[in-house]
Design a protein around this motif. Sequence first.
Motif, PDB file in Angstrom:
ATOM      1  N   SER A 101      32.795   1.139  -5.567  1.00  0.00           N
ATOM      2  CA  SER A 101      33.416  -0.029  -6.189  1.00  0.00           C
ATOM      3  C   SER A 101      33.587   0.097  -7.697  1.00  0.00           C
ATOM      4  O   SER A 101      34.111  -0.816  -8.331  1.00  0.00           O
ATOM      5  N   SER A 102      33.130   1.185  -8.283  1.00  0.00           N
ATOM      6  CA  SER A 102      33.281   1.326  -9.741  1.00  0.00           C
ATOM      7  C   SER A 102      34.323   2.389 -10.052  1.00  0.00           C
ATOM      8  O   SER A 102      34.632   3.241  -9.234  1.00  0.00           O
ATOM      9  N   ASN A 103      34.891   2.322 -11.248  1.00  0.00           N
ATOM     10  CA  ASN A 103      35.900   3.284 -11.660  1.00  0.00           C
ATOM     11  C   ASN A 103      37.107   3.312 -10.734  1.00  0.00           C
ATOM     12  O   ASN A 103      37.749   4.350 -10.561  1.00  0.00           O
ATOM     13  N   THR A 104      37.407   2.170 -10.107  1.00  0.00           N
ATOM     14  CA  THR A 104      38.587   2.100  -9.249  1.00  0.00           C
ATOM     15  C   THR A 104      39.530   1.043  -9.813  1.00  0.00           C
ATOM     16  O   THR A 104      39.143   0.252 -10.662  1.00  0.00           O
TER      17      THR A 104
END
Lengths: 276, 276
Positions: free
Chosen positions: A112-115
């Motif tokens: 869920s991060s860096n997206t």
Amino acid sequence: MPHTRTVRMSAWAVPGIPEIVSGNDLTVVIVAAVVSDSGDELSGGLQDGDILTVTSKIVSKAEGRSVQAADREQAITDETVRVVASRVNATGVTRIVENRLGLVMAAAGVDSSNTSDGTVLLLPLDPDATARQLCRALRERFGVRLGVVITDTVGRPWRMGQADIAIGAAGIRVLDDLRGTVDASGRPLAVSVTAVADEIAAATDLVKGKVGGLPVAVVRGLAHHVTELDAVGARSLVRIGADDMFHLGTKEAWLAGFDEANKRLARSHDTTFEED
Amino acid sequence: MPHTRTVRMSAWAVPGIPEIVSGNDLTVVIVAAVVSDSGDELSGGLQDGDILTVTSKIVSKAEGRSVQAADREQAITDETVRVVASRVNATGVTRIVENRLGLVMAAAGVDSSNTSDGTVLLLPLDPDATARQLCRALRERFGVRLGVVITDTVGRPWRMGQADIAIGAAGIRVLDDLRGTVDASGRPLAVSVTAVADEIAAATDLVKGKVGGLPVAVVRGLAHHVTELDAVGARSLVRIGADDMFHLGTKEAWLAGFDEANKRLARSHDTTFEED
């Protein structure tokens, strides 16, 4: 004291990798970044024995593996082969599962991060195949024997914090099996299969970091672990099945035992009733 | 494409560490090896920001932590706080236990390779304290700010092979807590506490190896992880207690649940009998 020749390893992130989007050819992107790197290390391009590590996130992005964040729970379910453990916490339910790659990970590895906003990212379809494809292309392009590792970040039982492991690999010895060799005193080594690919992943996480937009790194100095292109991949690092002493979380296993005892009790009652 | 400044890490083993015996002063031994290293890297001794990793084995040897191999099983029992899982195999019983350092390890970390004939080696008494002592002495000797990590080799659930982790640390940030920071797209990082000390341990295992008698390595380039001397040690990497979803092996937890159901059944029978 005589100077013993030792391994000298260096590692650095390759700057200039742009934001990756679905359909990007990673080989093209990585070659461009390597060639345009004005740092000393890469002035000659990639060298014989280099190992490139690539964060799985950009492989997933190139493969267009993003789904709507609203569908995150369903995506985790879809990626799950087997639930190992789950726990309710403040933000919902954490599920530790075996995913279709055989990896036991929180949320099946769904990231869920860096997206992009409003989306989450599934793991690459076949990271070993992608590593092999990338490795072949880079070997041809630079005319050298090199290796490729695709990395992901995982939590570990009994340890705080996360560390990077190898979820895809090509052209390297992922496991260095030293069984049968002897130690400095001439005694056989007892526990002695080194997870080389995982240690390479961990090493390069230290230079890639999590916030700098640096998804690719080079390790130099480990040429002795570089092998033929079609050596076994990172899948061989997966230990599940009969060897796995932790195939269920403690709570889940306890409940399974409890239920089984009750089931046997119920069966024995049934039998008794039938005999009446 | 502009050249972004990136971390460049290098790592190498320090040659010339002799066989360590009980009573050796590791600081003296390591300083001597560092000073006499004719390699380019160490010509100036240790530098500001360097991190030294030391295999727990030589700490144990210096502390005289060897016991007769015949007493191995008893030694494992003595080091054990809690049995997590056990399994009968061809050579005996493998016990995965939490030891007095809070580490969950096979055989409690008792080591049978690279030791003198007929003996096995227990883990160091207090690796965080030893790391701090060594770190202080080396900082004074070389007049620089450096870090020390004491490493050991462990198996991992769900992964083949072993990797090195940090069981002692001083003068470094063992966990890099990035929660609250944002990623390259400005979104909060979800899972973002990096086990820096474990990754450093893994990185230097690649240059120390298992057979070469190279128990000490230097990592250069991670000065941003070097801190004051009395930063929290590797003990803070231990995750046991309420957070631990794998505090019992699957088989052990299953049996505990099964037994509990039977116990409750027996209790309910007792009650019934008493009521008659």
